[in-house]
Structure formats: structure tokens, C-alpha cells
Design a protein around this motif. Structure first.
Motif, PDB file in Angstrom:
ATOM      1  N   LYS A  45       0.827  -1.223   0.000  1.00  0.00           N
ATOM      2  CA  LYS A  45       0.000   0.000   0.000  1.00  0.00           C
ATOM      3  C   LYS A  45       0.859   1.268   0.000  1.00  0.00           C
ATOM      4  O   LYS A  45       0.673   2.147  -0.841  1.00  0.00           O
ATOM      5  CB  LYS A  45      -0.919   0.004   1.240  1.00  0.00           C
ATOM      6  N   SER A  46       1.786   1.364   0.952  1.00  0.00           N
ATOM      7  CA  SER A  46       2.596   2.583   1.033  1.00  0.00           C
ATOM      8  C   SER A  46       3.480   2.735  -0.199  1.00  0.00           C
ATOM      9  O   SER A  46       3.761   3.853  -0.639  1.00  0.00           O
ATOM     10  CB  SER A  46       3.463   2.569   2.298  1.00  0.00           C
ATOM     11  N   THR A  47       3.923   1.635  -0.752  1.00  0.00           N
ATOM     12  CA  THR A  47       4.757   1.706  -1.952  1.00  0.00           C
ATOM     13  C   THR A  47       3.962   2.311  -3.108  1.00  0.00           C
ATOM     14  O   THR A  47       4.476   3.152  -3.867  1.00  0.00           O
ATOM     15  CB  THR A  47       5.287   0.303  -2.323  1.00  0.00           C
ATOM     16  N   HIS A  87       2.235  10.913   4.746  1.00  0.00           N
ATOM     17  CA  HIS A  87       2.871   9.601   4.780  1.00  0.00           C
ATOM     18  C   HIS A  87       2.629   8.910   6.109  1.00  0.00           C
ATOM     19  O   HIS A  87       2.353   9.538   7.128  1.00  0.00           O
ATOM     20  CB  HIS A  87       4.367   9.734   4.509  1.00  0.00           C
ATOM     21  N   GLN A  88       2.786   7.590   6.071  1.00  0.00           N
ATOM     22  CA  GLN A  88       2.574   6.782   7.262  1.00  0.00           C
ATOM     23  C   GLN A  88       3.555   7.169   8.360  1.00  0.00           C
ATOM     24  O   GLN A  88       3.179   7.288   9.520  1.00  0.00           O
ATOM     25  CB  GLN A  88       2.760   5.312   6.870  1.00  0.00           C
ATOM     26  N   GLU A  89       4.803   7.323   8.004  1.00  0.00           N
ATOM     27  CA  GLU A  89       5.779   7.773   8.981  1.00  0.00           C
ATOM     28  C   GLU A  89       5.841   9.290   8.876  1.00  0.00           C
ATOM     29  O   GLU A  89       5.954   9.845   7.792  1.00  0.00           O
ATOM     30  CB  GLU A  89       7.150   7.144   8.699  1.00  0.00           C
ATOM     31  N   LEU A 166      -3.752   9.832   1.928  1.00  0.00           N
ATOM     32  CA  LEU A 166      -3.660   9.674   3.381  1.00  0.00           C
ATOM     33  C   LEU A 166      -3.259   8.239   3.741  1.00  0.00           C
ATOM     34  O   LEU A 166      -4.068   7.325   3.635  1.00  0.00           O
ATOM     35  CB  LEU A 166      -5.017  10.001   4.017  1.00  0.00           C
ATOM     36  N   ASP A 167      -2.015   8.079   4.173  1.00  0.00           N
ATOM     37  CA  ASP A 167      -1.521   6.739   4.519  1.00  0.00           C
ATOM     38  C   ASP A 167      -1.623   6.523   6.029  1.00  0.00           C
ATOM     39  O   ASP A 167      -0.799   7.013   6.791  1.00  0.00           O
ATOM     40  CB  ASP A 167      -0.062   6.588   4.061  1.00  0.00           C
ATOM     41  N   GLU A 168      -2.623   5.813   6.451  1.00  0.00           N
ATOM     42  CA  GLU A 168      -2.900   5.525   7.871  1.00  0.00           C
ATOM     43  C   GLU A 168      -2.916   6.775   8.742  1.00  0.00           C
ATOM     44  O   GLU A 168      -2.240   6.836   9.772  1.00  0.00           O
ATOM     45  CB  GLU A 168      -1.904   4.492   8.419  1.00  0.00           C
ATOM     46  N   PRO A 169      -3.721   7.774   8.350  1.00  0.00           N
ATOM     47  CA  PRO A 169      -3.740   9.003   9.138  1.00  0.00           C
ATOM     48  C   PRO A 169      -4.380   8.799  10.507  1.00  0.00           C
ATOM     49  O   PRO A 169      -4.125   9.579  11.416  1.00  0.00           O
ATOM     50  CB  PRO A 169      -4.595   9.954   8.293  1.00  0.00           C
TER      51      PRO A 169
HETATM   52 MG   LIG Z   1       2.253   1.201   4.845  1.00  0.00          MG
END
Ligand SMILES: [Mg+2]
Ligand SMILES: Nc1ncnc2c1ncn2[C@@H]1O[C@H](COP(=O)(O)OP(=O)(O)OP(=O)(O)O)[C@@H](O)[C@H]1O
Length: 502
Positions: A45-47, A87-89, A166-169
């Protein structure tokens, strides 16, 4: 939909070295719609998101904006096209103020000087959008992770984006903060912004999503409406159904011996007069709202922070305040809420990260047992199903959820008997969550004890034998597993604690 998508990743693929992590995937982002990406930790997903954000370039396939092929060689190029990404991080600079972080790259100037008033005013407006009440002059590094996440969200919302990713906000947010965010998402949707949303909280998908693209091992396996029932989503994503969500059983049968005693612990501005006991075989849950002092309390017990008064005793031995080494030697393990800043050495390998707490203690005659350490690391990585291609790869290159498992794994290897868990399943997928719960059960069955802080109330209720509720730095009450209901916890967490007797 016949309408032209704002953004399309068309049959994209991505490999890192010999490992293909995204394979021939197509995603469309439509105006005024929320495209959900769903998949296990490491599914890709993040990729995919990073290919929309200009962080990674696809090895195969194309990126289209308004139907035209574009190159996104860097983050700036994506931003120029109106693509904003959370981003997630987190990507904040801890030493700068909230205002400077929100306005980064767009700092207003006047006669060549930074226009402080304008800077503060614009940042304030962005924070108000999501109802975040923090001082714009506060140092971001001094905020808890939930507030940092909200600052990051405000930053992305303050640019006029056509596409918001939105990556895991919501991973670090409470329900109320999530609702604020979703309100903004609804407004943006009405304004025609196209969005991509990732979350391991399945209930959020139906709430704000339109369509869901399900990924497994880097492949798109299904595209379904966001209203698809949760158990069906789980089946699509992990390939099986998961029936038992909280496998805790009825708690410890026999009364174990006391392993952890906390007496009158106080730390100015964080928590005050905290006392409790934890026995062998027990899971003690600590519930409360963000800001109740739970994280600070765990950090003090773990030796990560000093405290002003009180004692921490493990198996009859009093721990020295602010001494992590002594706590680790006494068998205390700490899974912190901020794995990136406090839990992991990102550029070190998975093997080294798993071994940090043990290398010295397993050395024989001063010689570090590297082979033994490696064997144990491989075994624990297997038990926790940490998804990686090589135990020597840097932890940074693991997906977010797999990084979380690595922090956990270190203490499993170290054989810690008192585990302090701060949001242990944050960012962890539904299947791996159950694996972590099974691990908690195995640790307590083996005579260990667990103190677990979690903002996910169902998790606290489902996995704790006893629940302490904190409010404003104090213990507001204690509930047995039988008494601990959502209502009982929330009543304690939000009620004013009776003032101390004069
Ligand atoms: Mg991810
Ligand atoms: N820079 C990199 N080098 C090597 N492997 C990488 C790199 N970035 C990602 N990977 C690998 O790609 C795979 C997919 O990672 P990704 O971060 O996209 O997963 P994810 O679906 O976002 O998972 P999570 O739910 O845990 O966030 C993982 O196996 C990860 O280890």
C-alpha cells in the motif's frame, strides 16, 4: 465511472533489488471520491502511495494525471501537480515550531524577512480546520504522537490540493480526532478533491470510503464497494476469515506472585500519585484519553524518563529512576508508542534491532554470540511473521506494521517478563493483531506480566484482566474484566476526579 480520473497509476510495478513488492497494479483516483487501499502489513500500500507522491518511480507502467502521462521524479513534481501526501511515517522536524512545520516550504516573508505574524495566523487557520488546539509556537518534538499526526494532517490540508493521499492518518488518533478528520474529508469530497485512504481500522472504510482496492503480496486481488461487509473485506485481504478477535479467555486462573509494584509515582506535569500492582500471568490494561499521562507513566516505569517521587519495584528489587539498563536487566521490556523515534534504529538491520537488548547478556566470556543471536532473531521473526526478504535488511525498509512487530520481537527474544506495551497494535493489520494477542497470552501463560496502554477501547476490554482508567494524570478508577465495559471506562475517563481531601 465514465468520468476522467484525476490520477491513475496504470499497471505499475515496483521492485527493490530482486524483490517485487508491487506487481501490475492499476488504481484510479476520481474527483470527489475516496479510494481505499486495503491489505496486510507489507502488501504494498505505502509503496503505491509513494509512486503517487514522487518518492518512488514505477519500474513498469505509467502515472497519468487528467489522462495525460506524467513523470514524478521527485516530491516537488507531485506537489506541483496538486498531489498532497500524508505519509505513514511522519515527516516533521521536531526542533521546529508547529507553525514552521505546517507552513514548511511556504514560509511567508515581508521585506525579505520571515513574517512571523502571518506565519502564525496561517498555521492557526490550518489547525482550526481539524480542531487541533495546540500552541503554534510549541516545538513539534514536545508533542505526543497523536498531536504530531494532527500537525502533519493540517500541513497537508493547508495546501490547496486536488488530490490528497492519506496513509494511515488515523492510526494514532482517538475516535474524536478521527471524526474531526472525517468531517474535513467530507468537505474536501464535496469540493471535488480526490482522495486515497489507508487504514487498518476496517470500520472506517465504510464510513468514508467509496471504493476499495484490495492488495495481496503486491497484487490487486479485488475492487469492491466500501460498503462491503467487514468479514468479507478480511477474507479478501488475508485469504481466510478471522473468527476470534480477542483470544484472551477468562484471565489468570490462579493468583500469581506479584512482579511489578508501582507506589506513589509522580512526575510534575505528567502524572501524580500512581500506585498499582501487577501479578504473574496478568494483563493490566490502562485506558484513558490522549493526554491522560499513560505514555509518560509507562516511560517512567521503563526507566526512559525520571520521576519526582515514588518507587518502581520489580520482583522485590527497587529500580533506579531513569535507568533503562537497570530496567532491562530486571526483565522489563518497553514497546513505546513512537517506534520511529524511540523504538528502532532505522538504518540498522532487522537482526541487530531484534538483538539490541540481548547481545550483551548472551555474551560468553566477553564474546558476543552472533550466531546464536541470529538464530533467535530468525526464529522470532518467523513466529511474529515479520514480512521481510532478508534478516539483514535495514528496518527502515520494512513496512510500518512489520516495524511494529520488530519492536515487539526484541523483548520476546530478551525473555522480558514485565512488558510495558504502549499502543502495541498501532498500524498492525487484522491478522497480525491476533498474532500479537496470542503472543501476549503466551507471555502471560509463561509467567510474564503485561501492562498495556491502548486507545482502542475494544482491545483494552478484550485483552485485559483488569483495567485502570487514568484521567488528568491520576488513577480515576479500577475495573475488573467483568465490570469493564465501554461505558464504565468512558465515564471514569471523562468524569472529574474528586479533589484530594484537604
Ligand atoms: Mg504502509
Ligand atoms: N526501500 C525499500 N527497500 C526494500 N524493500 C522495501 C522498501 N520499501 C518497501 N519495501 C518492501 O515492500 C513491501 C511492501 O511495503 P509497503 O510499505 O508498501 O507495505 P504496506 O502495505 O504499506 O504495509 P503496512 O500496512 O505495514 O504499512 C514490504 O515487504 C517492504 O519490506
Amino acid at each position: 465511472m465514465t468520468q476522467q480520473p484525476l490520477l491513475t497509476l496504470e499497471r505499475v510495478s515496483k521492485s527493490f533489488g530482486p524483490v517485487t513488492v508491487v506487481s501490475d497494479v492499476t488504481v484510479h483516483v476520481h474527483a470527489g471520491a475516496v479510494q481505499v487501499l486495503l491489505g496486510e502489513n507489507g502488501a504494498g500500500k505505502s509503496t503505491l502511495i509513494k509512486m503517487m507522491a514522487g518518492v518512488h518511480q514505477p519500474d513498469g507502467g505509467r502515472v497519468l494525471v487528467d489522462g495525460r502521462p506524467v513523470q514524478l521524479p521527485n516530491v516537488h513534481a507531485a506537489e506541483q501537480l496538486g498531489i498532497a501526501t500524508i505519509h505513514q511515517e511522519l515527516n516533521l522536524v521536531g526542533s521546529l515550531s508547529v507553525a514552521e512545520n505546517v507552513m514548511m516550504g511556504r514560509i511567508p516573508t515581508r521585506f525579505g524577512l520571515v513574517d512571523r505574524r502571518e506565519l502564525r495566523a496561517r498555521a492557526r487557520a490550518a489547525l482550526d480546520l481539524i480542531g487541533l488546539d495546540v500552541d503554534v509556537d510549541a516545538r513539534v518534538g514536545d508533542l505526543g504522537i497523536a498531536r504530531q499526526q494532527l500537525v502533519e494532517i493540517a500541513k497537508a490540508l493547508s495546501v490547496d490540493a486536488r488530490i490528497l493521499v492519506l496513509d494511515e492518518p488515523t492510526a494514532a488518533l482517538t475516535r474524536r480526532e478521527t471524526e474531526n478528520l472525517f468531517r474535513v474529508v467530507a468537505q474536501l469530497r464535496a469540493r471535488g478533491v480526490g482522495m486515497v485512504f489507508i487504514s487498518h481500522h476496517l470500520d472506517e472504510i465504510a464510513e468514508i470510503g467509496d471504493t476499495v482496492l484490495v492488495l495481496r503480496d503486491g497484487h490487486a486481488v479485488a475492487e469492491v464497494p466500501a460498503s462491503t461487509p467487514e468479514d468479507e473485506l478480511v477474507r479478501l485481504m488475508v485469504g481466510r476469515s478471522i473468527d476470534e478477535q480477542y483470544p484472551r479467555g477468562t484471565g489468570p486462573v490462579a493468583e500469581g506472585t506479584e512482579v511489578l509494584a508501582v507506589d506513589g509515582l509522580s512526575s510534575a506535569g505528567s502524572f501524580s500519585d500512581i500506585s498499582f500492582r501487577v501479578r504473574q500471568g496478568e494483563v493490566l490494561g490502562i485506558a484513558g484519553l490522549v493526554g491522560a499521562g499513560r505514555t509518560e507513566l509507562l516511560r517512567a516505569i521503563a526507566g526512559a524518563d525520571r520521576y519526582d517521587a515514588g518507587t518502581v519495584t520489580v520482583r522485590g528489587r527497587r529500580l533506579r529512576p531513569g535507568d533503562v539498563g537497570a530496567a532491562v536487566a530486571a526483565g522489563v521490556g518497553h514497546v513505546p508508542e513512537d517506534r520511529k523515534a524511540q523504538g528502532l534504529v532505522l538504518d540498522a538491520s532487522v537482526n541487530d534491532n531484534l538483538g539490541y537488548a540481548t547481545l550483551a547478556s548472551t555474551a560468553r566470556m566477553g564474546l558476543v554470540d552472533f550466531a546464536g543471536q541470529r538464530r533467535r532473531a530468525e526464529q522470532v521473526a518467523g513466529t511474529l511473521r515479520i514480512r521481510m526478504h532478508d534478516i539483514d535488511q535495514p528496518v527502515r525498509s520494512l513496512s510500518g506494521g512489520n516495524q511494529q512487530k520488530a519492536v515487539f520481537g526484541r523483548w520476546v527474544i530478551a525473555g522480558s517478563t514485565v512488558l510495558l506495551l504502549d499502543e502495541p497494535t498501532r498500524g498492525v493489520d487484522v491478522g497480525a493483531k491476533v498474532e500479537i494477542y496470542e503472543l501476549i497470552n503466551a507471555i502471560t501463560a509463561g509467567g510474564g506480566a503485561i501492562v498495556m496502554v491502548s486507545s482502542e477501547l475494544p482491545e483494552v476490554l478484550g485483552m485485559s484482566d483488569r483495567v485502570l482508567v487514568m484521567r488528568d494524570g491520576r488513577i480515576a478508577g479500577e475495573l475488573s474484566a467483568a465490570e469493564a465495559t465501554q461505558d464504565a471506562v468512558m465515564t471514569l475517563a471523562t468524569r472529574d476526579v474528586a479533589p484530594a481531601q484537604p
